[in-house]
Design a protein around this motif. Structure first.
Motif, mmCIF file in Angstrom:
data_model
loop_
_atom_site.group_PDB
_atom_site.id
_atom_site.type_symbol
_atom_site.label_atom_id
_atom_site.label_comp_id
_atom_site.label_asym_id
_atom_site.label_seq_id
_atom_site.Cartn_x
_atom_site.Cartn_y
_atom_site.Cartn_z
ATOM 1 N N LYS A 4 0.773 -1.160 0.026
ATOM 2 C CA LYS A 4 0.042 0.008 -0.102
ATOM 3 C C LYS A 4 0.977 1.293 0.183
ATOM 4 C CE LYS A 4 -3.088 2.243 3.115
ATOM 5 N NZ LYS A 4 -2.287 2.654 4.196
ATOM 6 N N TYR A 5 2.104 1.315 0.903
ATOM 7 C CA TYR A 5 2.651 2.458 0.806
ATOM 8 C C TYR A 5 3.617 2.615 -0.362
ATOM 9 C CZ TYR A 5 2.684 2.478 5.982
ATOM 10 O OH TYR A 5 2.333 3.118 7.297
ATOM 11 N N GLU B 272 1.314 4.227 -2.938
ATOM 12 C CA GLU B 272 1.312 5.797 -2.353
ATOM 13 C C GLU B 272 2.436 6.548 -2.702
ATOM 14 O OE1 GLU B 272 -1.791 4.945 1.349
ATOM 15 O OE2 GLU B 272 0.094 6.073 1.699
ATOM 16 N N LYS C 201 4.365 5.747 -5.342
ATOM 17 C CA LYS C 201 4.527 5.973 -6.677
ATOM 18 C C LYS C 201 3.584 7.008 -7.039
ATOM 19 C CE LYS C 201 4.180 2.903 -10.691
ATOM 20 N NZ LYS C 201 3.265 1.819 -11.364
ATOM 21 N N GLU C 202 2.523 7.168 -6.521
ATOM 22 C CA GLU C 202 1.729 8.441 -6.702
ATOM 23 C C GLU C 202 2.057 9.656 -6.377
ATOM 24 O OE1 GLU C 202 -2.326 8.079 -4.975
ATOM 25 O OE2 GLU C 202 -2.555 6.228 -5.820
ATOM 26 N N ALA C 203 2.935 9.758 -5.281
ATOM 27 C CA ALA C 203 3.478 11.051 -4.690
ATOM 28 C C ALA C 203 4.756 11.498 -5.766
ATOM 29 C CB ALA C 203 4.116 10.771 -3.281
ATOM 30 N N GLU D 180 6.031 14.063 1.278
ATOM 31 C CA GLU D 180 5.255 12.790 1.534
ATOM 32 C C GLU D 180 6.023 11.633 0.855
ATOM 33 O OE1 GLU D 180 1.317 13.274 -0.310
ATOM 34 O OE2 GLU D 180 0.880 11.254 -0.227
ATOM 35 N N SER D 181 6.649 11.840 -0.070
ATOM 36 C CA SER D 181 7.572 10.677 -0.610
ATOM 37 C C SER D 181 8.459 10.265 0.273
ATOM 38 C CB SER D 181 7.804 11.210 -2.268
ATOM 39 O OG SER D 181 9.014 10.307 -2.457
ATOM 40 N N LEU E 109 7.044 8.444 3.062
ATOM 41 C CA LEU E 109 6.590 6.824 2.755
ATOM 42 C C LEU E 109 7.612 5.997 2.513
ATOM 43 C CD1 LEU E 109 3.674 7.927 0.204
ATOM 44 C CD2 LEU E 109 3.620 6.348 2.060
#
Ligand SMILES: [Zn+2]
Length: 251
Positions: free
Chosen positions: A59-60, A63, A65-67, A128-129, A132
């Motif tokens: 899940k992290y 996330e 990758k999205e960030a 955020e990245s 994470l």
């Protein structure tokens, strides 16, 4: 007819000694299980925990990758705005009237604000990245520790199981043999009593005039009956079968 005669030949005392030896074998099997103890449960818990950690890491990572995508997106936006500003500035050199000048100045102002906004968002998504990445690091360390624990516990369990397997198998064979000697009704009653007894003891000795299972006093007449051993007598409080200690060579 023939079977009845055989049954008659088995005295109550013999039945009781048989039940008592059956109980001893069963207790030995119980002890093996105690030796294995909480290990099977611990192994199961660790396996669940590891699955949970793996899910969390996935899940992290999604996330993260999205960030990261958001960071490059915002950087690209800032770049686009800079290019626009450059273009507008070039156009400023060639303005023909005030309206055009005002229009271009407003566009430059707008794109400058856009750049600031994109830079702010880039910082936020980068943070955020970073968070994470740290979380993933931590979870992975935890996961590898847990995996090591699991491997160790599994090895421990396997070694105990293999050490005791042969012993347990032999005991189970012996239990089968003894059970075959006991009449089904009595065996059924024995199993029922044993199941409900907390310590797994269905046959107990009388100790100082009391039931060896629940320690309630046994009336003298009943004590005598137990000593004579002509019938199977159960404790009226706990339902356990009571025997005279001498029958099994105990004090
Ligand atoms: Zn009792």
């Amino acid at each position: 007819m023939a079977k009845k005669q055989i049954d008659k030949e088995v005295t109550v005392e013999e039945k009781l000694t048989t039940l008592y030896s059956l109980q001893q074998k069963l207790s030995e099997i119980d002890n093996i299980k105690i030796l294995r103890g909480e290990l099977p449960l611990e192994v199961g818990d660790l396996e669940d925990e590891i699955i949970g950690l793996e899910t969390r890491i996935k899940k992290y990572e999604a996330e993260l990758k999205e960030a990261d995508t958001a960071v490059s997106h915002q950087k690209q936006k800032a770049k686009d705005s800079s290019l626009k500003i450059e273009k507008y500035k070039e156009q400023l050199d060639n303005v023909r009237n005030n309206r055009e000048f005002d229009h271009l100045s407003k566009e430059i102002e707008f794109e400058t604000l856009e750049i600031e906004l994109s830079e702010k968002r880039t910082r936020e998504f980068s943070q955020e990245s970073k968070n994470l990445t740290e979380q993933i690091e931590k979870s992975k360390t935890f996961l590898s520790e847990r995996s090591e624990d699991l491997a160790q516990k599994k090895a421990e369990l396997e070694s105990i199981v293999s050490e005791t397997r042969q012993q347990e198998e032999q005991l189970r064979d012996e239990v089968k043999d003894i059970e075959a000697e006991v009449e089904p009704r009595l065996l059924h009653a024995f199993k029922r009593i044993r199941k409900s007894a907390r310590n797994g003891l269905a046959v107990v000795c009388i100790e100082r005039g009391a039931c060896g299972g629940c320690f309630n006093k046994i009336p003298p007449q009943k004590q005598m009956d137990i000593k004579i051993g002509k019938k199977i007598i159960v404790c009226e409080y706990c339902g356990r079968i009571m025997i005279d200690p001498e029958l099994i060579g105990a004090d």
